[in-house]
Design an enzyme around this catalytic site. Structure first.
Site, PDB file in Angstrom:
ATOM      1  N   ASP A  39       0.859  -1.183   0.000  1.00  0.00           N
ATOM      2  CA  ASP A  39       0.000   0.000   0.000  1.00  0.00           C
ATOM      3  C   ASP A  39       0.893   1.230   0.000  1.00  0.00           C
ATOM      4  O   ASP A  39       2.011   1.195   0.529  1.00  0.00           O
ATOM      5  CB  ASP A  39      -0.897   0.020   1.237  1.00  0.00           C
ATOM      6  CG  ASP A  39      -1.984  -1.041   1.202  1.00  0.00           C
ATOM      7  OD1 ASP A  39      -2.367  -1.464   0.096  1.00  0.00           O
ATOM      8  OD2 ASP A  39      -2.457  -1.428   2.279  1.00  0.00           O
ATOM      9  N   ASP A  93      -7.137  -1.470  -4.211  1.00  0.00           N
ATOM     10  CA  ASP A  93      -8.151  -1.177  -3.195  1.00  0.00           C
ATOM     11  C   ASP A  93      -9.126  -0.113  -3.688  1.00  0.00           C
ATOM     12  O   ASP A  93     -10.342  -0.237  -3.519  1.00  0.00           O
ATOM     13  CB  ASP A  93      -7.499  -0.685  -1.899  1.00  0.00           C
ATOM     14  CG  ASP A  93      -6.611  -1.716  -1.233  1.00  0.00           C
ATOM     15  OD1 ASP A  93      -6.829  -2.924  -1.434  1.00  0.00           O
ATOM     16  OD2 ASP A  93      -5.688  -1.300  -0.502  1.00  0.00           O
TER      17      ASP A  93
END
Length: 163
Positions: free
Chosen positions: A121, A139
């Site tokens: 991330d 995401d």
């Protein structure tokens, strides 16, 4: 192959490539530092996430976490692709787009989970000291795809059918 199926595959492929490319760049350039993009609002920072989107399930036992996350990614990709292939002629362009976003994002994160054991991330939004959990293109793609699909099913589809 039907135009809608090709569109689905094309968008899914673009999301997968965009996701994996941005994750690789984040791993390469953010490994030892964060980059402030908009002071007080947005950073690029590498975070290794063992959980689901936005850090969910990160504290679950490893075996359960891996089974749930890999399994849910596979299920999401198979269901969205299967739905498009089975009912492509009946799907609106917005449904095809939303399902492709979900599928592409699921495959992007599945790659990380399967190959790396965790997800990279790097998008960090915050206000002052309050940070939203870091996330990635996959995401965001999954979240936007789900929102579009639900919005279509709840609001737009009814209008389309009645018109």
């Amino acid at each position: 192959m039907n135009k809608k199926v090709l569109t689905f595959l094309g968008i899914s492929f673009v999301i997968i490539v965009l996701d994996l490319t941005t994750k690789s760049l984040a791993e390469k350039y953010l490994a030892d530092k964060a980059i402030e993009i908009i002071p007080g609002l947005f950073n690029l920072v590498l975070v290794w996430n063992k959980g689901a989107a936005f850090g969910m399930l990160a504290e679950a036992p490893e075996t359960i976490r891996k089974l749930m996350l890999v399994g849910s990614s596979i299920i999401a990709a198979v269901i969205t692709a299967g739905y498009v292939f089975k009912s492509n002629a009946k799907l609106s362009n917005l449904e095809v787009l939303s399902l492709a976003l979900i599928c592409g994002g699921s495959v992007g994160n599945l790659y990380d989970r399967f190959m790396l054991g965790q997800v990279r991330d790097f998008l960090d939004f915050y206000i002052n000291d309050h940070h939203w959990p870091a996330f990635n293109v996959a995401d965001a793609s999954i979240t936007i795809g789900i929102a579009l699909f639900i919005g279509y099913e709840l609001f737009w589809k009814k209008r389309r059918i009645t018109n």
